[in-house]
Design an enzyme around this catalytic site. Structure first.
Site, PDB file in Angstrom:
ATOM      1  N   THR A  29       0.996  -1.163   0.097  1.00 33.18           N
ATOM      2  CA  THR A  29      -0.105   0.002   0.022  1.00 33.18           C
ATOM      3  C   THR A  29       0.829   1.168   0.075  1.00 33.18           C
ATOM      4  O   THR A  29       1.778   1.421   0.875  1.00 33.18           O
ATOM      5  CB  THR A  29      -0.920  -0.101   1.323  1.00 33.18           C
ATOM      6  OG1 THR A  29      -1.909  -0.966   0.945  1.00 33.18           O
ATOM      7  CG2 THR A  29      -1.688   1.394   1.384  1.00 33.18           C
ATOM      8  N   GLN A 102      -4.149  -7.068  -6.544  1.00 31.88           N
ATOM      9  CA  GLN A 102      -4.451  -7.882  -5.287  1.00 31.88           C
ATOM     10  C   GLN A 102      -5.845  -7.422  -4.967  1.00 31.88           C
ATOM     11  O   GLN A 102      -5.939  -6.126  -4.788  1.00 31.88           O
ATOM     12  CB  GLN A 102      -3.687  -7.457  -4.036  1.00 31.88           C
ATOM     13  CG  GLN A 102      -4.067  -8.362  -2.663  1.00 31.88           C
ATOM     14  CD  GLN A 102      -3.335  -7.842  -1.637  1.00 31.88           C
ATOM     15  OE1 GLN A 102      -3.235  -6.642  -1.437  1.00 31.88           O
ATOM     16  NE2 GLN A 102      -2.759  -8.816  -0.863  1.00 31.88           N
ATOM     17  N   HIS A 178      -6.812 -11.130  -1.212  1.00 33.67           N
ATOM     18  CA  HIS A 178      -6.136 -10.579   0.154  1.00 33.67           C
ATOM     19  C   HIS A 178      -7.187 -11.252   1.256  1.00 33.67           C
ATOM     20  O   HIS A 178      -8.285 -10.679   1.235  1.00 33.67           O
ATOM     21  CB  HIS A 178      -6.220  -9.261  -0.018  1.00 33.67           C
ATOM     22  CG  HIS A 178      -5.501  -8.693   0.992  1.00 33.67           C
ATOM     23  ND1 HIS A 178      -5.058  -9.366   2.410  1.00 33.67           N
ATOM     24  CD2 HIS A 178      -5.001  -7.356   1.260  1.00 33.67           C
ATOM     25  CE1 HIS A 178      -4.509  -8.517   3.035  1.00 33.67           C
ATOM     26  NE2 HIS A 178      -4.418  -7.112   2.544  1.00 33.67           N
ATOM     27  N   ASN A 181      -4.206  -9.858   7.065  1.00 28.74           N
ATOM     28  CA  ASN A 181      -3.886  -8.571   7.870  1.00 28.74           C
ATOM     29  C   ASN A 181      -5.219  -7.888   8.272  1.00 28.74           C
ATOM     30  O   ASN A 181      -5.022  -6.554   8.404  1.00 28.74           O
ATOM     31  CB  ASN A 181      -3.050  -7.977   6.833  1.00 28.74           C
ATOM     32  CG  ASN A 181      -1.926  -8.593   6.547  1.00 28.74           C
ATOM     33  OD1 ASN A 181      -1.386  -9.248   7.034  1.00 28.74           O
ATOM     34  ND2 ASN A 181      -1.270  -8.024   5.185  1.00 28.74           N
ATOM     35  N   TYR A 183      -8.043  -7.645   7.305  1.00 28.36           N
ATOM     36  CA  TYR A 183      -9.402  -6.916   6.273  1.00 28.36           C
ATOM     37  C   TYR A 183     -10.260  -8.109   6.253  1.00 28.36           C
ATOM     38  O   TYR A 183     -10.280  -9.369   6.816  1.00 28.36           O
ATOM     39  CB  TYR A 183      -8.618  -6.737   5.090  1.00 28.36           C
ATOM     40  CG  TYR A 183      -7.318  -5.771   5.476  1.00 28.36           C
ATOM     41  CD1 TYR A 183      -8.011  -4.224   5.740  1.00 28.36           C
ATOM     42  CD2 TYR A 183      -6.031  -5.755   5.247  1.00 28.36           C
ATOM     43  CE1 TYR A 183      -6.956  -3.349   6.178  1.00 28.36           C
ATOM     44  CE2 TYR A 183      -4.891  -4.792   5.441  1.00 28.36           C
ATOM     45  CZ  TYR A 183      -5.535  -3.769   5.999  1.00 28.36           C
ATOM     46  OH  TYR A 183      -4.637  -2.704   6.281  1.00 28.36           O
ATOM     47  N   ARG A 230      -3.889 -14.887  -0.234  1.00 26.91           N
ATOM     48  CA  ARG A 230      -2.795 -14.280   0.847  1.00 26.91           C
ATOM     49  C   ARG A 230      -3.503 -14.598   2.037  1.00 26.91           C
ATOM     50  O   ARG A 230      -4.626 -14.016   2.451  1.00 26.91           O
ATOM     51  CB  ARG A 230      -2.372 -12.963   0.524  1.00 26.91           C
ATOM     52  CG  ARG A 230      -1.457 -12.199   1.669  1.00 26.91           C
ATOM     53  CD  ARG A 230      -0.766 -11.350   0.950  1.00 26.91           C
ATOM     54  NE  ARG A 230      -0.078 -10.259   1.854  1.00 26.91           N
ATOM     55  CZ  ARG A 230       1.122 -10.175   2.244  1.00 26.91           C
ATOM     56  NH1 ARG A 230       1.996 -11.245   1.822  1.00 26.91           N
ATOM     57  NH2 ARG A 230       1.482  -9.237   2.851  1.00 26.91           N
ATOM     58  N   ASN A 238      -4.233  -4.611  12.807  1.00 21.75           N
ATOM     59  CA  ASN A 238      -5.665  -4.408  12.815  1.00 21.75           C
ATOM     60  C   ASN A 238      -6.339  -5.254  13.914  1.00 21.75           C
ATOM     61  O   ASN A 238      -7.537  -5.471  13.193  1.00 21.75           O
ATOM     62  CB  ASN A 238      -6.136  -4.660  11.286  1.00 21.75           C
ATOM     63  CG  ASN A 238      -5.759  -3.547  10.303  1.00 21.75           C
ATOM     64  OD1 ASN A 238      -5.606  -2.631  10.682  1.00 21.75           O
ATOM     65  ND2 ASN A 238      -5.491  -4.050   9.139  1.00 21.75           N
ATOM     66  N   GLY A 317       8.871  -7.054   0.342  1.00 24.40           N
ATOM     67  CA  GLY A 317       8.154  -5.699   0.482  1.00 24.40           C
ATOM     68  C   GLY A 317       9.111  -4.524   0.549  1.00 24.40           C
ATOM     69  O   GLY A 317       9.490  -3.945  -0.651  1.00 24.40           O
TER      70      GLY A 317
HETATM   71  C1  PHB Z   1      -0.495  -1.160   5.490  1.00 21.41           C
HETATM   72  O1  PHB Z   1      -1.060   0.120   5.073  1.00 21.41           O
HETATM   73  O2  PHB Z   1       0.649  -1.109   6.230  1.00 21.41           O
HETATM   74  C2  PHB Z   1      -1.251  -2.582   5.252  1.00 21.41           C
HETATM   75  C3  PHB Z   1      -2.054  -2.460   4.068  1.00 21.41           C
HETATM   76  C4  PHB Z   1      -2.453  -3.583   3.714  1.00 21.41           C
HETATM   77  C5  PHB Z   1      -1.986  -4.777   4.294  1.00 21.41           C
HETATM   78  C6  PHB Z   1      -0.898  -4.847   4.965  1.00 21.41           C
HETATM   79  C7  PHB Z   1      -0.531  -3.427   5.683  1.00 21.41           C
HETATM   80  O3  PHB Z   1      -2.318  -6.133   3.804  1.00 21.41           O
END
Ligand code: PHB
Length: 360
Positions: A29, A102, A178, A181, A183, A230, A238, A317
């Site tokens: 991101t 993604q 996705h 993390n 979401y 993923r 989060n 990353g």
């Molecule tokens: C972030 O903004 O740090 C972020 C965004 C999406 C992800 C993981 C981290 O899957």
């Protein structure tokens, strides 16, 4: 007979898609999409610069206007967004690269001020995430989300299918779902956020139902080996956790083996604390297809993971943020640029398209 071991530099086939190496650009991101959350010139240049990755996985891109969680993230639901992404995929392909998009829905990790009509974000259960999030009006507290009703589920799956179709029109080589993390899809998978008592909650077979419906819907559009998933079994980012992460995610990996996926992509450990308690080899062995490892790998640990058959692919990353030509630097043992945290999220070319190649 000598057995030649694979390394990060060994080519690999995802079905009929040939990857030149196993050095994958992780989804990142960067909050630099243009008006209307449309990919713009600097985004084209950023991805073009990184086309020597075996595969680029794009930053998370919302599947619908309601899927958005932060300012400046691109979407894949409007005509203008499709056209913007087509410029990105053309640029990557001109360089001989490969790129998946993604597909992202942030669920409760959003804010009504970012939502169309300022409606509440959605989630499996009406449970508010702890803390604050970045909105167009600065940092604001998370809100109690709207718990999706059973009759809202089919249109959510349909939104993923439409986004997957849009991704095809935009010229991508495949899609990554996705489900990590904290979401939306992770909110369904893990039991701290999923307290449903219907067919989408309770036992892990139910908690993974939405993910499987989306896997089936996107595979129907893309075909075998063009859809990746993923996961992040123990990431607390989060405000999320599972009471039995190893069992839960072994079961998810085992069930996903029933589908001809491109790969299973796993963020190993906890992004926030760096802790790593799960046995990822057990997870890898629960999955029948390719395993993509991610989180904190470097050249040595990435090569070791592949040589020891603990992973088939490794996603990088921060190293790709700072080193557009990462495969060449790895190959020639060249020094690496240092990523600048201050320019990770939002801004302009600085810290985005101005990291130098090793040749200049
Ligand atoms: C972030 O903004 O740090 C972020 C965004 C999406 C992800 C993981 C981290 O899957």
């Amino acid at each position: 007979m000598t057995i030649v071991k694979n390394t990060l530099f060994s080519p690999i086939q995802l079905g009929d898609l040939a990857l030149a190496n196993r050095i994958i650009m992780a989804p990142l991101t960067r909050n630099r999409a243009g008006a209307g959350n449309v990919p713009q010139d600097i985004n084209v240049e950023y991805y073009r610069q990184r086309a020597s990755a075996g595969l680029i996985i794009s930053e998370g891109s919302q599947i619908s206007a309601c899927g958005i969680g932060y300012p400046g993230t691109p979407g894949i639901h409007s005509e203008a967004q499709i056209a913007g992404w087509k410029r990105v995929t053309d640029a990557v392909h001109e360089q001989g690269g490969r790129i998946f998009i993604q597909l992202w829905h942030t669920g409760r990790i959003s804010h009504s001020s970012l939502q169309p009509g300022h409606i509440l974000p959605v989630a499996p259960s009406a449970l508010k995430a702890a803390g604050k999030t970045l909105t167009l009006e600065g940092m604001q507290k998370f809100e109690t989300p709207h718990a999706l009703t059973l009759d809202e589920m089919p249109s959510l799956v349909a939104d993923y299918a439409t986004a997957a179709q849009n991704a095809k029109v935009a010229g991508f080589d495949g899609v990554e779902i996705h489900a990590a993390n904290g979401y939306l899809l992770d909110q369904f998978l893990r039991d701290s956020t999923n307290r449903r008592e219907d067919a989408y909650g309770g036992a892990i077979e139910n908690r993974m139902r939405l993910l499987l419906e989306i896997v089936e819907a996107t595979l129907a559009i893309w075909g075998k080996h063009r859809v990746g998933v993923r996961l992040s079994p123990e990431n607390s980012f989060n405000d999320i956790k599972d009471s039995q992460p190893q069992q839960t995610f072994n079961a998810v990996a085992k069930t996903l083996s029933n589908y001809p996926l491109a790969y299973l992509h796993v963020l190993e450990g906890d992004m926030l604390t760096g802790e790593r308690q799960l046995d990822y080899l057990e997870l890898r062995n629960s999955f029948a297809g390719y395993y993509m490892a991610n989180n904190g790998y470097d050249k040595a640990s990435g090569n070791a993971a592949i040589e020891q058959n603990r992973a088939d692919l490794v996603a990088f990353g921060k190293l790709f943020i700072a080193n557009p030509d990462l495969p060449e630097r790895f190959l020639k043992n060249l020094p690496l640029n240092t990523p600048d945290q201050a320019t990770f999220y939002g801004g302009d070319e600085k810290g985005y398209t101005d990291y130098p190649n090793s040749s200049i």
